[in-house]
Design an enzyme around this catalytic site. Structure first.
Site, PDB file in Angstrom:
ATOM      1  N   LYS A  84      16.800  53.753   6.577  1.00 15.37           N
ATOM      2  CA  LYS A  84      18.118  54.370   6.329  1.00 15.37           C
ATOM      3  C   LYS A  84      18.120  55.159   5.010  1.00 15.37           C
ATOM      4  O   LYS A  84      18.775  56.191   4.901  1.00 15.37           O
ATOM      5  CB  LYS A  84      19.215  53.298   6.349  1.00 15.37           C
ATOM      6  N   TYR A 125      14.169  48.182   7.585  1.00 16.36           N
ATOM      7  CA  TYR A 125      15.435  48.801   8.023  1.00 16.36           C
ATOM      8  C   TYR A 125      16.070  49.562   6.861  1.00 16.36           C
ATOM      9  O   TYR A 125      16.475  50.721   7.018  1.00 16.36           O
ATOM     10  CB  TYR A 125      16.373  47.717   8.554  1.00 16.36           C
ATOM     11  N   SER A 153      23.507  53.812   6.989  1.00 14.23           N
ATOM     12  CA  SER A 153      24.012  52.446   6.823  1.00 14.23           C
ATOM     13  C   SER A 153      24.224  52.163   5.340  1.00 14.23           C
ATOM     14  O   SER A 153      23.614  52.824   4.484  1.00 14.23           O
ATOM     15  CB  SER A 153      22.971  51.464   7.372  1.00 14.23           C
TER      16      SER A 153
HETATM   17  P1  NDP Z   1      23.431  48.638  19.116  1.00 13.44           P
HETATM   18  O1  NDP Z   1      22.152  47.881  19.026  1.00 13.44           O
HETATM   19  O2  NDP Z   1      24.663  47.932  19.529  1.00 13.44           O
HETATM   20  O3  NDP Z   1      23.247  49.924  20.064  1.00 13.44           O
HETATM   21  C1  NDP Z   1      22.185  50.788  19.843  1.00 13.44           C
HETATM   22  C2  NDP Z   1      22.012  51.696  21.047  1.00 13.44           C
HETATM   23  O4  NDP Z   1      20.880  52.548  20.757  1.00 13.44           O
HETATM   24  C3  NDP Z   1      21.689  50.930  22.312  1.00 13.44           C
HETATM   25  O5  NDP Z   1      22.349  51.496  23.409  1.00 13.44           O
HETATM   26  C4  NDP Z   1      20.169  51.089  22.428  1.00 13.44           C
HETATM   27  O6  NDP Z   1      19.661  51.088  23.740  1.00 13.44           O
HETATM   28  C5  NDP Z   1      19.991  52.485  21.851  1.00 13.44           C
HETATM   29  N1  NDP Z   1      18.602  52.664  21.451  1.00 13.44           N
HETATM   30  C6  NDP Z   1      17.867  51.892  20.607  1.00 13.44           C
HETATM   31  N2  NDP Z   1      16.619  52.321  20.553  1.00 13.44           N
HETATM   32  C7  NDP Z   1      16.538  53.394  21.374  1.00 13.44           C
HETATM   33  C8  NDP Z   1      15.485  54.254  21.763  1.00 13.44           C
HETATM   34  N3  NDP Z   1      14.249  54.090  21.309  1.00 13.44           N
HETATM   35  N4  NDP Z   1      15.761  55.265  22.626  1.00 13.44           N
HETATM   36  C9  NDP Z   1      17.005  55.438  23.117  1.00 13.44           C
HETATM   37  N5  NDP Z   1      18.037  54.630  22.808  1.00 13.44           N
HETATM   38  C10 NDP Z   1      17.801  53.622  21.952  1.00 13.44           C
HETATM   39  O7  NDP Z   1      23.600  49.285  17.665  1.00 13.44           O
HETATM   40  P2  NDP Z   1      24.932  49.727  16.885  1.00 13.44           P
HETATM   41  O8  NDP Z   1      25.871  50.389  17.809  1.00 13.44           O
HETATM   42  O9  NDP Z   1      25.388  48.586  16.068  1.00 13.44           O
HETATM   43  O10 NDP Z   1      24.309  50.794  15.876  1.00 13.44           O
HETATM   44  C11 NDP Z   1      24.456  52.194  16.040  1.00 13.44           C
HETATM   45  C12 NDP Z   1      24.004  52.871  14.773  1.00 13.44           C
HETATM   46  O11 NDP Z   1      24.784  52.428  13.652  1.00 13.44           O
HETATM   47  C13 NDP Z   1      22.548  52.589  14.387  1.00 13.44           C
HETATM   48  O12 NDP Z   1      21.980  53.760  13.852  1.00 13.44           O
HETATM   49  C14 NDP Z   1      22.663  51.520  13.316  1.00 13.44           C
HETATM   50  O13 NDP Z   1      21.543  51.505  12.475  1.00 13.44           O
HETATM   51  C15 NDP Z   1      23.928  51.978  12.619  1.00 13.44           C
HETATM   52  N6  NDP Z   1      24.595  50.914  11.874  1.00 13.44           N
HETATM   53  C16 NDP Z   1      24.992  49.767  12.491  1.00 13.44           C
HETATM   54  C17 NDP Z   1      25.615  48.770  11.764  1.00 13.44           C
HETATM   55  C18 NDP Z   1      26.034  47.476  12.379  1.00 13.44           C
HETATM   56  O14 NDP Z   1      26.347  46.532  11.618  1.00 13.44           O
HETATM   57  N7  NDP Z   1      26.125  47.359  13.698  1.00 13.44           N
HETATM   58  C19 NDP Z   1      25.897  48.930  10.325  1.00 13.44           C
HETATM   59  C20 NDP Z   1      25.452  50.189   9.768  1.00 13.44           C
HETATM   60  C21 NDP Z   1      24.829  51.141  10.534  1.00 13.44           C
HETATM   61  P3  NDP Z   1      19.648  49.751  24.658  1.00 13.44           P
HETATM   62  O15 NDP Z   1      20.965  49.771  25.352  1.00 13.44           O
HETATM   63  O16 NDP Z   1      18.470  49.926  25.529  1.00 13.44           O
HETATM   64  O17 NDP Z   1      19.504  48.571  23.714  1.00 13.44           O
END
Ligand code: NDP
Length: 244
Positions: free
Chosen positions: A153, A149, A136
């Site tokens: 990262k 957080y 991130s």
């Molecule tokens: P979301 O919260 O929209 O989706 C995250 C997904 O990961 C969900 O499906 C969630 O499951 C799953 N997840 C979380 N914890 C676990 C776990 N313990 N075991 C299995 N699955 C898990 O996040 P984003 O799509 O926004 O983010 C994706 C990546 O991008 C992350 O690494 C985030 O840090 C990074 N990122 C995001 C940004 C943003 O602004 N959105 C910016 C920069 C980086 P469930 O469906 O159960 O919730």
């Protein structure tokens, strides 16, 4: 540039929602054999309905024993995207030990342990693999209320470089992508309030947040042979936010 992952198996964690879900679908469009892992079964069920050829596994990545066993059973892999992560916001003085453990377990420990299992399948099968870790902009700039957080990262960036160093000998590449805000559920948590969004938008020379596809396209490039000399990079996808 036409990218095909024909006969290649790619594991995506956190594929139930957000960036991971779109990535899994796009990889399937590019003919990859996608293995999609996520925590909540109902989101994987709808993903499976939309794209039946995707293999789905409902498991929490912090349930290390089960997660690594299931991952092994579905290998070997040509690619891995460590995308699953969680965010919790609190001012510095309100950071708790529990919150620290939760975030580091999902965002840092699980990517290390899953990468060990996946990289081993690559080595055992003489596969020149590619691993992409979802970092991130939070590893590169300080964000208010994001102590832990940002810490996870930052850790992931340098861990990815060490992985690139050690796994490079085995022709496995490891890179990070570092997006700015993407308005998924996670993105909305920190940035849907216009009072918070506006200063962040002002920091981005392109004056917009990233779209999910901006991130997905960069990951697909890093997974593909089109990037076969790129290893150990931390790649901002931020419209220039971290350039100033
Ligand atoms: P979301 O919260 O929209 O989706 C995250 C997904 O990961 C969900 O499906 C969630 O499951 C799953 N997840 C979380 N914890 C676990 C776990 N313990 N075991 C299995 N699955 C898990 O996040 P984003 O799509 O926004 O983010 C994706 C990546 O991008 C992350 O690494 C985030 O840090 C990074 N990122 C995001 C940004 C943003 O602004 N959105 C910016 C920069 C980086 P469930 O469906 O159960 O919730």
């Amino acid at each position: 540039m036409e990218i095909s992952f024909h006969n290649k198996r790619i594991l995506v964690t956190g594929a139930g929602q957000g960036i991971g879900r779109c990535l899994a679908k796009k990889l399937a469009e590019c003919h990859a054999e996608v293995v999609a892992i996520s925590r909540t079964a109902k989101y994987l069920d709808t993903l499976k309905e939309e794209v039946p050829q995707i293999t789905t596994i409902a498991v929490d990545v912090t349930d290390t024993e089960n997660a690594t066993k299931l991952i092994k059973e579905h290998g070997p892999y040509h690619g891995l995207v460590n995308n699953a992560a969680i965010a919790e916001l609190q001012p510095f003085f309100e950071v708790t030990p529990d919150s620290f453990d939760r975030l580091f377990n999902v965002n840092v420990k699980a990517p290390i342990l899953i990468s060990q299992v996946v990289a081993k399948t690559m080595i055992d099968n003489n596969i020149e693999g590619s691993i992409v870790n979802l970092s991130s902009q939070a590893s590169l700039i300080a964000l208010r209320d994001h102590t832990v957080y940002c810490g996870t990262k930052g850790a992931l960036d340098i861990i990815s470089k060490v992985m690139a160093l050690e796994l490079g000998n085995h022709q496995i590449r490891v890179n990070c992508v570092n997006p700015t805000v993407v308005l998924t559920d996670m993105g909305k948590l920190g940035w849907s309030d216009p009072k918070k969004a506006e200063p962040m938008l002002n920091r981005i020379p392109l004056h917009r947040f990233a779209e999910v596809d901006d991130v997905v396209n960069a990951i697909i490039f890093l997974l593909s042979d089109s990037s076969k000399m790129i290893n150990g990079v931390v790649l901002p996808i931020d419209g220039g936010a971290t350039a100033n």
